[in-house]
Design a protein around this motif. Structure first.
Motif, PDB file in Angstrom:
ATOM      1  N   ILE A   1       6.657   7.049   5.701  1.00 55.15           N
ATOM      2  CA  ILE A   1       6.659   7.490   4.467  1.00 55.15           C
ATOM      3  C   ILE A   1       6.660   8.924   4.449  1.00 55.15           C
ATOM      4  N   ASP A   2       7.666   9.486   3.549  1.00 56.67           N
ATOM      5  CA  ASP A   2       7.148  10.962   3.095  1.00 56.67           C
ATOM      6  C   ASP A   2       7.897  11.065   1.427  1.00 56.67           C
ATOM      7  N   MET A   3       7.159  11.003   0.974  1.00 58.72           N
ATOM      8  CA  MET A   3       7.822  10.617  -0.286  1.00 58.72           C
ATOM      9  C   MET A   3       7.326  11.743  -2.203  1.00 58.72           C
ATOM     10  N   ILE A   4       7.732  11.476  -2.472  1.00 60.76           N
ATOM     11  CA  ILE A   4       7.258  12.444  -3.680  1.00 60.76           C
ATOM     12  C   ILE A   4       6.930  11.258  -4.686  1.00 60.76           C
ATOM     13  N   TYR A   5       6.270  11.278  -4.853  1.00 63.06           N
ATOM     14  CA  TYR A   5       5.528  10.095  -5.825  1.00 63.06           C
ATOM     15  C   TYR A   5       5.215  10.481  -7.523  1.00 63.06           C
ATOM     16  N   TRP A   6       5.492  11.791  -8.213  1.00 65.06           N
ATOM     17  CA  TRP A   6       4.965  11.928  -8.886  1.00 65.06           C
ATOM     18  C   TRP A   6       5.661  13.375  -9.209  1.00 65.06           C
ATOM     19  N   VAL A   7       6.398  13.775 -10.503  1.00 62.74           N
ATOM     20  CA  VAL A   7       6.797  14.757 -10.953  1.00 62.74           C
ATOM     21  C   VAL A   7       6.407  15.511 -12.231  1.00 62.74           C
ATOM     22  N   GLU A   8       6.281  15.968 -12.345  1.00 58.43           N
ATOM     23  CA  GLU A   8       6.157  16.963 -14.256  1.00 58.43           C
ATOM     24  C   GLU A   8       5.483  16.047 -14.776  1.00 58.43           C
TER      25      GLU A   8
ATOM     26  N   ASP B   1      -7.998   4.884   5.807  1.00 61.61           N
ATOM     27  CA  ASP B   1      -8.721   5.462   6.996  1.00 61.61           C
ATOM     28  C   ASP B   1      -7.461   6.037   7.283  1.00 61.61           C
ATOM     29  N   LEU B   2      -7.648   7.599   7.439  1.00 59.08           N
ATOM     30  CA  LEU B   2      -6.378   8.456   7.551  1.00 59.08           C
ATOM     31  C   LEU B   2      -7.164   9.409   9.066  1.00 59.08           C
TER      32      LEU B   2
ATOM     33  N   SER C   1       2.039  19.959   8.014  1.00 57.06           N
ATOM     34  CA  SER C   1       3.484  19.380   7.658  1.00 57.06           C
ATOM     35  C   SER C   1       3.201  18.299   8.571  1.00 57.06           C
ATOM     36  N   GLU C   2       2.140  18.025   9.660  1.00 52.74           N
ATOM     37  CA  GLU C   2       2.436  16.921  10.007  1.00 52.74           C
ATOM     38  C   GLU C   2       1.780  15.293   9.112  1.00 52.74           C
ATOM     39  N   PRO C   3       2.199  14.779   8.946  1.00 50.95           N
ATOM     40  CA  PRO C   3       2.668  13.361   8.379  1.00 50.95           C
ATOM     41  C   PRO C   3       0.521  12.956   8.539  1.00 50.95           C
ATOM     42  N   TYR C   4      -0.177  12.308   7.686  1.00 55.04           N
ATOM     43  CA  TYR C   4      -1.078  11.712   8.277  1.00 55.04           C
ATOM     44  C   TYR C   4      -0.769  10.447   8.831  1.00 55.04           C
ATOM     45  N   MET C   5      -1.696   9.939  10.050  1.00 62.77           N
ATOM     46  CA  MET C   5      -1.509   8.678  10.415  1.00 62.77           C
ATOM     47  C   MET C   5      -2.872   7.717   9.356  1.00 62.77           C
ATOM     48  N   LEU C   6      -1.643   6.728   9.241  1.00 62.76           N
ATOM     49  CA  LEU C   6      -2.864   5.259   7.750  1.00 62.76           C
ATOM     50  C   LEU C   6      -3.370   4.622   8.950  1.00 62.76           C
ATOM     51  N   LEU C   7      -4.737   4.434   9.414  1.00 62.53           N
ATOM     52  CA  LEU C   7      -5.344   3.897   9.750  1.00 62.53           C
ATOM     53  C   LEU C   7      -5.580   2.224   8.935  1.00 62.53           C
ATOM     54  N   SER C   8      -5.945   2.509   7.878  1.00 60.12           N
ATOM     55  CA  SER C   8      -6.359   1.188   7.855  1.00 60.12           C
ATOM     56  C   SER C   8      -6.206   1.542   5.868  1.00 60.12           C
TER      57      SER C   8
ATOM     58  N   ILE D   1       3.724  12.473  -0.421  1.00 59.09           N
ATOM     59  CA  ILE D   1       2.382  12.357   0.345  1.00 59.09           C
ATOM     60  C   ILE D   1       3.073  11.569   1.241  1.00 59.09           C
ATOM     61  N   ARG D   2       2.790  12.395   2.582  1.00 64.40           N
ATOM     62  CA  ARG D   2       3.200  11.407   3.852  1.00 64.40           C
ATOM     63  C   ARG D   2       2.384  10.899   5.423  1.00 64.40           C
ATOM     64  N   MET D   3       3.285   9.761   5.273  1.00 64.03           N
ATOM     65  CA  MET D   3       2.265   9.285   6.390  1.00 64.03           C
ATOM     66  C   MET D   3       3.230   8.435   7.440  1.00 64.03           C
ATOM     67  N   TYR D   4       2.670   7.943   8.240  1.00 61.47           N
ATOM     68  CA  TYR D   4       2.915   7.173   8.907  1.00 61.47           C
ATOM     69  C   TYR D   4       1.936   6.225   9.668  1.00 61.47           C
ATOM     70  N   SER D   5       2.100   4.458  10.535  1.00 56.56           N
ATOM     71  CA  SER D   5       1.285   4.009  10.412  1.00 56.56           C
ATOM     72  C   SER D   5       2.758   3.261  11.855  1.00 56.56           C
ATOM     73  N   ALA D   6       0.979   3.221  13.108  1.00 54.41           N
ATOM     74  CA  ALA D   6       1.265   2.843  14.251  1.00 54.41           C
ATOM     75  C   ALA D   6       1.224   1.990  14.449  1.00 54.41           C
TER      76      ALA D   6
END
Length: 189
Positions: free
Chosen positions: A56-63, A145-146, A107-114, A45-50
């Motif tokens: 955050i650029d995070m591998i959160y699940w593996v195998e 909200d993205l 490749s652009e991260p989501y902008m997290l609004l809420s 998951i890749r996101m940023y908050s204005a």
């Protein structure tokens, strides 16, 4: 917060190195009942908050397993920034967001609004907008909200809807898409 091991390598650096060497193929979805079924061995998951300036650029699940520390960081990132209150984010919501992002091939991260909202924040937003639900899934950590600057609201909504895994709201006037892990439904234009 960065935690370093006795070798001086931080968990974040280790995950970053893993991410740099992992190959992530965008999954194809004919029916994604398992959200990221056929997605390969990792989920990211890749996101940023204005609002907070955080990224955050995070591998959160593996195998087949969620990474507990990574999920904790996602929970913190998606907190109610108005009150600095965190709550567990439903893993299904994170999976829907990640699957949709993969389908969009960006490749652009989501902008997290809420992400998570406290009842107090939800009530305040509801008093200002008729588009805020009284029993919003944001208060249960089940919605986000993205926005993406490189994709339209319609493109994002189509990707999320193709996961067949929750609610998708189009807010074209405000340029964002709502994704949740509630019942399958869609709304907005």
């Amino acid at each position: 917060m960065t935690i370093e091991s006795s070798t001086g390598i931080s968990r974040r650096a280790l995950l970053g190195a893993f991410a740099a060497t992992a190959v992530v193929a965008a999954p194809t979805f004919s029916k994604a009942a398992g959200v990221l079924k056929n997605a390969g061995d990792i989920r990211r998951i890749r996101m940023y908050s204005a609002r907070t300036g955080e990224r955050i650029d995070m591998i959160y699940w593996v195998e087949g397993h969620y990474i507990k520390d990574a999920v904790k960081e996602v929970n913190h990132f998606m907190r109610d920034w108005r009150t600095d209150t965190s709550s567990p984010i439903d893993l299904r919501t994170i999976d829907i967001m990640a699957a949709s992002h993969n389908l969009l091939d960006v490749s652009e991260p989501y902008m997290l609004l809420s992400g998570y909202r406290t009842p107090k924040t939800n009530s305040m937003l509801r008093s200002k907008s008729r588009n805020v639900a009284r029993n919003s899934l944001h208060m249960k950590g089940q919605a986000a909200d993205l926005r993406l600057s490189s994709r339209s609201v319609n493109q994002m909504a189509r990707a999320a809807a193709s996961c067949h895994a929750g609610g998708v709201g189009r807010y074209s006037g405000s340029n964002f898409v709502h994704m949740d892990c509630g019942p399958i439904r869609s709304w907005g234009a």
